[in-house]
Design an enzyme around this catalytic site. Sequence first.
Site, PDB file in Angstrom:
ATOM      1  N   ASP A  11       0.873  -1.158   0.000  1.00  0.00           N
ATOM      2  CA  ASP A  11       0.000   0.000   0.000  1.00  0.00           C
ATOM      3  C   ASP A  11       0.926   1.229   0.000  1.00  0.00           C
ATOM      4  O   ASP A  11       2.121   1.102   0.262  1.00  0.00           O
ATOM      5  CB  ASP A  11      -0.867  -0.046   1.268  1.00  0.00           C
ATOM      6  CG  ASP A  11      -1.680   1.208   1.459  1.00  0.00           C
ATOM      7  OD1 ASP A  11      -2.356   1.629   0.508  1.00  0.00           O
ATOM      8  OD2 ASP A  11      -1.627   1.779   2.563  1.00  0.00           O
ATOM      9  N   ASP A  13      -0.113   5.073   1.098  1.00  0.00           N
ATOM     10  CA  ASP A  13      -0.341   5.981   2.221  1.00  0.00           C
ATOM     11  C   ASP A  13      -0.343   5.253   3.552  1.00  0.00           C
ATOM     12  O   ASP A  13      -1.093   4.296   3.734  1.00  0.00           O
ATOM     13  CB  ASP A  13      -1.692   6.686   2.057  1.00  0.00           C
ATOM     14  CG  ASP A  13      -1.599   7.854   1.102  1.00  0.00           C
ATOM     15  OD1 ASP A  13      -0.915   8.822   1.462  1.00  0.00           O
ATOM     16  OD2 ASP A  13      -2.187   7.784   0.015  1.00  0.00           O
ATOM     17  N   ASP A 169      -1.562  -0.803   6.112  1.00  0.00           N
ATOM     18  CA  ASP A 169      -1.797  -0.143   7.400  1.00  0.00           C
ATOM     19  C   ASP A 169      -3.277   0.009   7.726  1.00  0.00           C
ATOM     20  O   ASP A 169      -3.606   0.459   8.820  1.00  0.00           O
ATOM     21  CB  ASP A 169      -1.158   1.245   7.405  1.00  0.00           C
ATOM     22  CG  ASP A 169      -1.889   2.207   6.486  1.00  0.00           C
ATOM     23  OD1 ASP A 169      -2.226   3.318   6.941  1.00  0.00           O
ATOM     24  OD2 ASP A 169      -2.137   1.861   5.319  1.00  0.00           O
TER      25      ASP A 169
END
Length: 223
Positions: A11, A13, A169
């Site tokens: 991922d 961000d 995250d």
Amino acid sequence: MHGSGKALLFDIDGTLADTDALHVQAFNQIFAPRGHVFDRARASKELQGFSNASIGERFLPDEPPERQAAIMAEKEDAFRKLASGQIRPLPGLMALLALADRANIPVVAVTNAPRVNADMMLSGLGIADRFKAVIIGDELPHAKPHPMPYLEGLRAVNAAPKSSLAFEDSRSGIQSAAGAGIATIGIRTSLGHADLVAEGAVMTADRFDDPELMKLIATAMGW
């Protein structure tokens, strides 16, 4: 139909760089006048990892779809202004990407962010050339938490889910990667260990040079 190779899928961000606080700031700039104010805790539940299309539908239900899209574009513009020049890679990221490069293991980005953001983040971190593919959830029939973005990421580099690792995250991101059959490491930029594991993370770390994580990656990748 899966390939047979290995890959590392990330991922962007909150995983490659801790940008979540900047996203919250940008959301509040655009959404506070519309009656929505977010702190990190609310953002991690209601915004983090969701596609802009689904956020627009949820928080701007009275606006027509093209107006929702325009307002979300304003938010992304605000984010890019805030992030420009102040994004830093999570510790250990550069060394990990260099190891993957030396071992000829392809690296893929899988994100629900718009492509212009993804490009800005990767070039801002100086790592755009390291990524063999950048998969954008909103460009597919299904964004995260659906597994499709990660399945596309595997397909792009001919990799097998069981031979690959993902780094995420957010709740929706872990659901997406784990749903694609990839062992997923939770990165603790916003959520804690228990939340990430509850969604399906096999382990968690707050940096890429965490010794336990380095050991797990070395075993999985065979370096």
